[in-house]
Design a protein around this motif. Structure first.
Motif, PDB file in Angstrom:
ATOM      1  N   GLY A  86       0.854  -1.184   0.000  1.00 34.40           N
ATOM      2  CA  GLY A  86       0.000   0.000   0.000  1.00 34.40           C
ATOM      3  C   GLY A  86       0.889   1.232   0.000  1.00 34.40           C
ATOM      4  N   VAL A  87       0.533   2.237  -0.805  1.00 32.45           N
ATOM      5  CA  VAL A  87       1.311   3.483  -0.844  1.00 32.45           C
ATOM      6  C   VAL A  87       0.359   4.659  -0.662  1.00 32.45           C
ATOM      7  CG1 VAL A  87       2.980   4.891  -2.123  1.00 32.45           C
ATOM      8  CG2 VAL A  87       2.841   2.423  -2.580  1.00 32.45           C
ATOM      9  N   ALA A  88       0.579   5.453   0.385  1.00 33.23           N
ATOM     10  CA  ALA A  88      -0.216   6.666   0.593  1.00 33.23           C
ATOM     11  C   ALA A  88       0.695   7.869   0.413  1.00 33.23           C
ATOM     12  CB  ALA A  88      -0.827   6.672   1.987  1.00 33.23           C
ATOM     13  N   VAL A  89       0.263   8.823  -0.411  1.00 34.19           N
ATOM     14  CA  VAL A  89       1.075  10.024  -0.672  1.00 34.19           C
ATOM     15  C   VAL A  89       0.214  11.276  -0.539  1.00 34.19           C
ATOM     16  CG1 VAL A  89       2.512  11.259  -2.343  1.00 34.19           C
ATOM     17  CG2 VAL A  89       2.455   8.765  -2.373  1.00 34.19           C
ATOM     18  N   PHE A  90       0.728  12.276   0.154  1.00 32.72           N
ATOM     19  CA  PHE A  90       0.074  13.583   0.220  1.00 32.72           C
ATOM     20  C   PHE A  90       1.122  14.660   0.001  1.00 32.72           C
ATOM     21  CE2 PHE A  90      -2.719  10.850   2.582  1.00 32.72           C
ATOM     22  CZ  PHE A  90      -3.997  11.309   2.279  1.00 32.72           C
ATOM     23  N   PHE A  91       0.791  15.663  -0.782  1.00 31.18           N
ATOM     24  CA  PHE A  91       1.625  16.871  -0.868  1.00 31.18           C
ATOM     25  C   PHE A  91       0.785  18.006  -1.408  1.00 31.18           C
ATOM     26  CE2 PHE A  91       3.087  14.374  -4.771  1.00 31.18           C
ATOM     27  CZ  PHE A  91       2.383  15.102  -5.711  1.00 31.18           C
ATOM     28  N   ARG A  92       1.332  19.222  -1.329  1.00 36.95           N
ATOM     29  CA  ARG A  92       0.684  20.317  -2.042  1.00 36.95           C
ATOM     30  C   ARG A  92       1.755  20.968  -2.891  1.00 36.95           C
ATOM     31  NH1 ARG A  92       2.168  24.404   1.469  1.00 36.95           N
ATOM     32  NH2 ARG A  92       2.742  23.444   3.429  1.00 36.95           N
ATOM     33  N   ARG A  93       1.338  21.900  -3.733  1.00 36.85           N
ATOM     34  CA  ARG A  93       2.324  22.533  -4.600  1.00 36.85           C
ATOM     35  C   ARG A  93       2.431  24.008  -4.296  1.00 36.85           C
ATOM     36  NH1 ARG A  93       1.525  19.920 -10.345  1.00 36.85           N
ATOM     37  NH2 ARG A  93      -0.463  19.175  -9.540  1.00 36.85           N
ATOM     38  N   ASP A  95       5.952  26.042  -8.320  1.00 33.35           N
ATOM     39  CA  ASP A  95       6.210  24.823  -9.100  1.00 33.35           C
ATOM     40  C   ASP A  95       6.974  23.781  -8.274  1.00 33.35           C
ATOM     41  OD1 ASP A  95       8.476  26.298  -8.887  1.00 33.35           O
ATOM     42  OD2 ASP A  95       9.145  25.977 -10.963  1.00 33.35           O
ATOM     43  N   ARG A  96       6.910  23.937  -6.944  1.00 31.60           N
ATOM     44  CA  ARG A  96       7.652  22.991  -6.101  1.00 31.60           C
ATOM     45  C   ARG A  96       6.722  22.212  -5.173  1.00 31.60           C
ATOM     46  NH1 ARG A  96      13.229  24.121  -6.188  1.00 31.60           N
ATOM     47  NH2 ARG A  96      13.636  25.956  -7.490  1.00 31.60           N
ATOM     48  N   LEU A  97       7.184  21.010  -4.774  1.00 27.71           N
ATOM     49  CA  LEU A  97       6.404  20.175  -3.856  1.00 27.71           C
ATOM     50  C   LEU A  97       6.581  20.682  -2.434  1.00 27.71           C
ATOM     51  CD1 LEU A  97       7.374  16.642  -5.242  1.00 27.71           C
ATOM     52  CD2 LEU A  97       5.274  17.933  -5.703  1.00 27.71           C
ATOM     53  N   ALA A  98       5.514  20.649  -1.661  1.00 20.18           N
ATOM     54  CA  ALA A  98       5.594  21.071  -0.261  1.00 20.18           C
ATOM     55  C   ALA A  98       4.767  20.129   0.602  1.00 20.18           C
ATOM     56  CB  ALA A  98       5.068  22.500  -0.127  1.00 20.18           C
ATOM     57  N   GLY A  99       5.155  20.043   1.860  1.00 17.93           N
ATOM     58  CA  GLY A  99       4.403  19.222   2.832  1.00 17.93           C
ATOM     59  C   GLY A  99       4.243  17.778   2.394  1.00 17.93           C
ATOM     60  N   VAL A 100       5.327  17.190   1.874  1.00 14.99           N
ATOM     61  CA  VAL A 100       5.236  15.825   1.353  1.00 14.99           C
ATOM     62  C   VAL A 100       5.153  14.807   2.494  1.00 14.99           C
ATOM     63  CG1 VAL A 100       6.351  14.070  -0.082  1.00 14.99           C
ATOM     64  CG2 VAL A 100       6.610  16.503  -0.656  1.00 14.99           C
ATOM     65  N   ARG A 101       4.179  13.939   2.398  1.00  9.66           N
ATOM     66  CA  ARG A 101       4.055  12.832   3.354  1.00  9.66           C
ATOM     67  C   ARG A 101       3.837  11.542   2.579  1.00  9.66           C
ATOM     68  NH1 ARG A 101      -0.784  15.357   5.566  1.00  9.66           N
ATOM     69  NH2 ARG A 101      -0.439  16.669   3.747  1.00  9.66           N
ATOM     70  N   LEU A 102       4.661  10.544   2.870  1.00 11.02           N
ATOM     71  CA  LEU A 102       4.586   9.292   2.120  1.00 11.02           C
ATOM     72  C   LEU A 102       4.678   8.119   3.092  1.00 11.02           C
ATOM     73  CD1 LEU A 102       6.303   8.594  -1.242  1.00 11.02           C
ATOM     74  CD2 LEU A 102       6.449   6.882   0.557  1.00 11.02           C
ATOM     75  N   GLU A 153      11.280  20.428  -3.884  1.00  8.49           N
ATOM     76  CA  GLU A 153      11.853  20.162  -5.213  1.00  8.49           C
ATOM     77  C   GLU A 153      10.796  20.344  -6.302  1.00  8.49           C
ATOM     78  OE1 GLU A 153      15.068  19.480  -5.823  1.00  8.49           O
ATOM     79  OE2 GLU A 153      15.464  19.661  -3.665  1.00  8.49           O
ATOM     80  N   ARG A 154      11.284  20.553  -7.517  1.00  7.96           N
ATOM     81  CA  ARG A 154      10.391  20.586  -8.670  1.00  7.96           C
ATOM     82  C   ARG A 154      10.082  19.149  -9.080  1.00  7.96           C
ATOM     83  NH1 ARG A 154      13.768  24.804 -10.403  1.00  7.96           N
ATOM     84  NH2 ARG A 154      12.654  26.798 -10.454  1.00  7.96           N
ATOM     85  N   PRO A 155       8.789  18.808  -9.213  1.00 10.59           N
ATOM     86  CA  PRO A 155       8.463  17.429  -9.603  1.00 10.59           C
ATOM     87  C   PRO A 155       8.985  17.122 -11.005  1.00 10.59           C
ATOM     88  CG  PRO A 155       6.485  18.829  -9.617  1.00 10.59           C
ATOM     89  CD  PRO A 155       7.594  19.644  -9.028  1.00 10.59           C
ATOM     90  N   SER A 156       9.607  15.970 -11.146  1.00  8.13           N
ATOM     91  CA  SER A 156      10.086  15.544 -12.469  1.00  8.13           C
ATOM     92  C   SER A 156      10.169  14.028 -12.472  1.00  8.13           C
ATOM     93  CB  SER A 156      11.483  16.121 -12.739  1.00  8.13           C
ATOM     94  OG  SER A 156      12.425  15.486 -11.893  1.00  8.13           O
ATOM     95  N   ARG A 211       4.798   5.439  -9.456  1.00  7.14           N
ATOM     96  CA  ARG A 211       3.454   5.626 -10.033  1.00  7.14           C
ATOM     97  C   ARG A 211       2.547   6.405  -9.068  1.00  7.14           C
ATOM     98  NH1 ARG A 211       2.067  -0.323 -12.524  1.00  7.14           N
ATOM     99  NH2 ARG A 211       3.830  -0.449 -13.956  1.00  7.14           N
ATOM    100  N   ALA A 212       2.697   6.143  -7.767  1.00  8.69           N
ATOM    101  CA  ALA A 212       1.852   6.826  -6.778  1.00  8.69           C
ATOM    102  C   ALA A 212       2.139   8.325  -6.784  1.00  8.69           C
ATOM    103  CB  ALA A 212       2.081   6.232  -5.390  1.00  8.69           C
ATOM    104  N   LEU A 213       3.409   8.694  -6.938  1.00 10.20           N
ATOM    105  CA  LEU A 213       3.768  10.114  -6.989  1.00 10.20           C
ATOM    106  C   LEU A 213       3.167  10.761  -8.231  1.00 10.20           C
ATOM    107  CD1 LEU A 213       7.480   9.774  -5.792  1.00 10.20           C
ATOM    108  CD2 LEU A 213       5.662  11.030  -4.586  1.00 10.20           C
ATOM    109  N   GLU A 214       3.237  10.052  -9.367  1.00 15.34           N
ATOM    110  CA  GLU A 214       2.653  10.574 -10.612  1.00 15.34           C
ATOM    111  C   GLU A 214       1.133  10.717 -10.467  1.00 15.34           C
ATOM    112  OE1 GLU A 214       6.090   8.502 -13.433  1.00 15.34           O
ATOM    113  OE2 GLU A 214       4.058   7.651 -13.384  1.00 15.34           O
ATOM    114  N   LYS A 215       0.526   9.707  -9.828  1.00 13.71           N
ATOM    115  CA  LYS A 215      -0.925   9.720  -9.631  1.00 13.71           C
ATOM    116  C   LYS A 215      -1.334  10.899  -8.744  1.00 13.71           C
ATOM    117  CE  LYS A 215      -3.653   6.414  -7.194  1.00 13.71           C
ATOM    118  NZ  LYS A 215      -3.956   4.981  -7.013  1.00 13.71           N
ATOM    119  N   THR A 216      -0.536  11.176  -7.726  1.00 14.87           N
ATOM    120  CA  THR A 216      -0.859  12.275  -6.803  1.00 14.87           C
ATOM    121  C   THR A 216      -0.786  13.622  -7.519  1.00 14.87           C
ATOM    122  OG1 THR A 216       0.098  10.912  -5.070  1.00 14.87           O
ATOM    123  CG2 THR A 216      -0.391  13.187  -4.493  1.00 14.87           C
ATOM    124  N   MET A 217       0.142  13.744  -8.493  1.00 12.41           N
ATOM    125  CA  MET A 217       0.234  14.979  -9.285  1.00 12.41           C
ATOM    126  C   MET A 217      -1.084  15.258 -10.013  1.00 12.41           C
ATOM    127  SD  MET A 217       3.216  16.499  -9.089  1.00 12.41           S
ATOM    128  CE  MET A 217       3.370  17.483 -10.589  1.00 12.41           C
TER     129      MET A 217
END
Lengths: 159, 306
Positions: free
Chosen positions: B212-219, B222-229, B251-254, B292-298
Motif C-alpha cells: 500500500g502506498v499513501a502520498v500527500f503533498f501540495r504545490r 512549481d515545487r512540492l511542499a508538505g510531502v508525506r509518504l 523540489e520541482r516534480p520531475s 506511479r503513486a507520486l505521478e498519480k498524486t500529481m
C-alpha cells in the motif's frame, strides 16, 4: 456448552433462540430456524453465500456472532417474498436464468436488493463492484448482471 | 499488545472450555472486564476476531461486546480543533458513505471502496481495523500520512497515541492489555493538498494488498511542499518514509526526481516475505508503485478549504 438466549425479529416475526457464544449467525439460523438459504462456504467473508441482512445492512453471516443478532431485525432470502409473491429481484434472476447450481443465488439476490435500495439505477461497473464480494463458480456473471438491470427496471416501473 | 502474543497464548483456556460473551453498558465496565481477565478480548464488528478464532489462533475465555457503547464511541463529528473526530465504533461503511469524510479526506473514502467488500465494511469498525494491527490493512498508511492520532482508554487512564506510534510490529500495537481505542482525530489538511492511495494486490483484484502506498503533498508555485509518504503491507507495519519525504520536499516534480525517490523508498524499508511475494519482489514493487503513486498524486484534485 452454555446457551445464551437471544430475541430478535426474523423475517418480520419475533423469535427467540438459545445460541452458543461462539456460534455464528448463519449456523444459528440453520440450526434453530431451519433457514437454509444462507450457507457457509469460504468462511472468510469473501464468497457471499452466507449473506444475511441485519438492521437493513448485509453482513457475512459466517463472520457475524449470532449473539449480535439480539434486538435486531434480521432478513434472510426466505423473507424476501411477500404475500406468496416473489421479490422483483427473485423474479429477474429466474427470467434471466441468472444461476446454474444455485448455491450462490440467495447471497447474490440479497446483495442485489441492497444495491438497488441504495442505488436504483446502477451502471454495469457499479453492479460489478457491489457484487465483487459474491462468487459464482458456475460463472453466471453475465446473466446475474442482466438480472440486476432487469430488476432495476421492474422496481422503477412499480413506482 | 499483540493479539497473537505471549499473554494470549499463556492465558488460553484449554480446548472445549466455553467462550463467554458479555455486553457492558459503559466504557469503564468494559475496561474493567478486560483488565480482570487477560484472556478476554473486545469485540467490535467481529470480522477479524471471528477469523482468528476459527483458525485457532485465538481462543478467548470471554468476548466483551462493545456495541452498547456505540452512542459514545461511534459517530463522525468535528472537534474544537476543527479536526475530524471519528468514533472507534464507526463502521467502515459509515465512514465510506459520510459526506463529511468525503469532503475532508477523499483519499480515505476512495480506499474504503476497496476494503474487503460491502458486507465486511457494514460490520467492521474503525477501532477494530486499527487495534487489529494487521499490516495489510488499507487505512493505516493513509491515516499515518495524514497525521492522525488515536485516543485510548485503559485501566490507567486515557491518552492520545500518534498513529506513527500505534503499530509496533506484525499484529502488535502500542495498546496495553484492556486498553481500548475510543476515537481517531484527523487533522485538517492544508488547502491545496493532493493525495492518493495505491493498493497493489499481487494475486487477485480483491485480495489483501501486497503493498500500500499513501502520498500527500501540495504545490507551492512549481515545487512540492508538505510531502508525506507512507508504505504498508510490504513490511511488518505501516511506516512513514521521512528520508524520501525530505528528498521530495521543496523540489520541482520531475520524472527523474520521482524515479530517485522510488529507488530510495525501495531500499529504505525491510520488506517481509509472505503470500503477497518475496522480499526481493516487494522491493521491486515498491520501486515501481512509489513512482506511479507520486505521478498519480500529481493528477489528484487539490483539496479546497471549508
Amino acid at each position: 456448552m452454555e446457551q445464551l438466549r437471544i430475541r430478535f425479529l426474523l423475517n418480520g416475526e419475533e423469535v427467540e433462540a438459545g445460541v452458543a457464544p461462539v456460534e455464528n449467525l448463519v449456523q444459528a439460523l440453520r440450526r434453530c430456524f431451519h433457514l437454509y438459504g444462507g450457507r457457509e462456504s469460504c468462511g472468510q467473508g469473501i464468497c457471499g453465500t452466507c449473506t444475511v441482512i441485519v438492521n437493513g445492512r448485509a453482513v457475512s453471516g459466517c463472520l457475524y456472532l449470532a449473539v449480535l443478532a439480539e434486538g435486531t431485525e434480521v432478513v434472510t432470502v426466505e423473507g424476501l417474498s411477500a404475500g406468496g409473491r416473489l421479490h422483483p429481484v427473485q423474479e429477474a434472476f429466474i427470467s434471466c436464468s441468472a444461476f446454474q447450481c444455485g448455491f450462490c443465488t440467495p447471497g447474490m439476490i440479497l446483495m442485489s436488493t441492497q444495491l438497488l435500495e441504495e442505488n436504483p439505477d446502477p451502471t454495469d461497473q457499479q453492479i460489478r463492484h457491489y457484487l465483487s464480494g459474491n462468487l459464482c463458480r458456475c460463472g453466471a456473471y453475465p446473466e446475474i448482471l442482466q438480472a440486476v438491470k432487469t430488476a432495476a427496471q421492474a422496481l422503477a416501473s412499480q413506482k | 499488545m499483540s493479539i497473537l502474543g505471549r499473554s494470549a497464548r499463556r492465558a488460553n483456556p484449554p480446548e472445549g472450555v466455553p467462550l463467554d460473551y458479555i455486553e457492558p453498558a459503559t466504557l469503564g465496565v468494559a475496561v474493567e472486564l478486560l483488565a480482570s481477565d487477560e484472556a478476554a478480548r473486545p469485540l467490535g464488528g467481529g470480522t477479524a476476531l471471528m477469523l482468528l478464532m476459527r483458525y485457532g489462533f485465538l481462543r478467548p475465555s470471554r468476548l466483551v461486546g462493545l456495541r452498547r457503547l456505540a452512542s459514545d464511541l461511534g459517530g463522525i463529528s468535528v472537534n474544537d480543533r476543527h479536526e475530524l473526530r471519528l468514533g472507534a465504533l464507526t463502521t467502515l461503511r459509515d465512514l465510506e458513505l459520510s459526506r463529511q469524510v468525503a469532503r475532508s479526506a477523499p483519499v480515505l473514502v476512495e480506499a474504503l471502496h476497496i476494503v474487503g467488500n460491502v458486507r465486511v465494511r457494514n460490520a467492521a469498525t474503525l477501532g477494530g481495523h486499527l487495534a487489529h494491527g494487521d499490516p495489510h490493512q488499507d487505512l493505516p498508511p493513509i491515516l499515518l500520512a495524514m497525521g492522525a492520532r488515536a485516543h485510548a482508554v485503559g485501566p490507567r487512564g486515557s491518552r492520545w497515541i500518534p498513529l506513527d506510534q500505534l503499530n509496533l510490529g506484525y499484529y502488535q500495537t502500542a495498546l496495553e492489555p484492556a486498553e481500548l481505542l475510543t476515537e481517531l482525530a484527523l487533522p485538517v489538511q492544508p488547502e491545496g493538498t493532493q493525495g492518493s492511495y495505491t493498493k497493489f494486490t499481487a494475486v487477485s483484484a480483491e485480495d489483501w494488498p501486497a503493498l500500500g502506498v499513501a502520498v500527500f503533498f501540495r504545490r507551492d508555485q512549481d515545487r512540492l511542499a508538505g510531502v508525506r509518504l507512507a508504505l504498508s503491507a510490504a513490511m511488518d507495519r505501516p511506516q512513514r518514509l521521512a528520508g524520501v519525504e525530505a528528498m521530495l520536499d521543496g523540489e520541482r516534480p520531475s520524472e527523474s526526481l520521482f524515479q530517485a525517490a522510488a529507488e530510495t523508498a525501495s531500499s529504505a524499508v525491510e520488506p517481509m516475505a509472505d503470500g503477497g511475494g518475496s522480499t526481493a519482489y516487494k522491493r521491486e514493487m515498491i520501486r515501481v508503485h512509489v513512482r506511479r503513486a507520486l505521478e498519480k498524486t500529481m493528477r489528484a484534485p487539490a483539496l479546497r478549504s471549508g
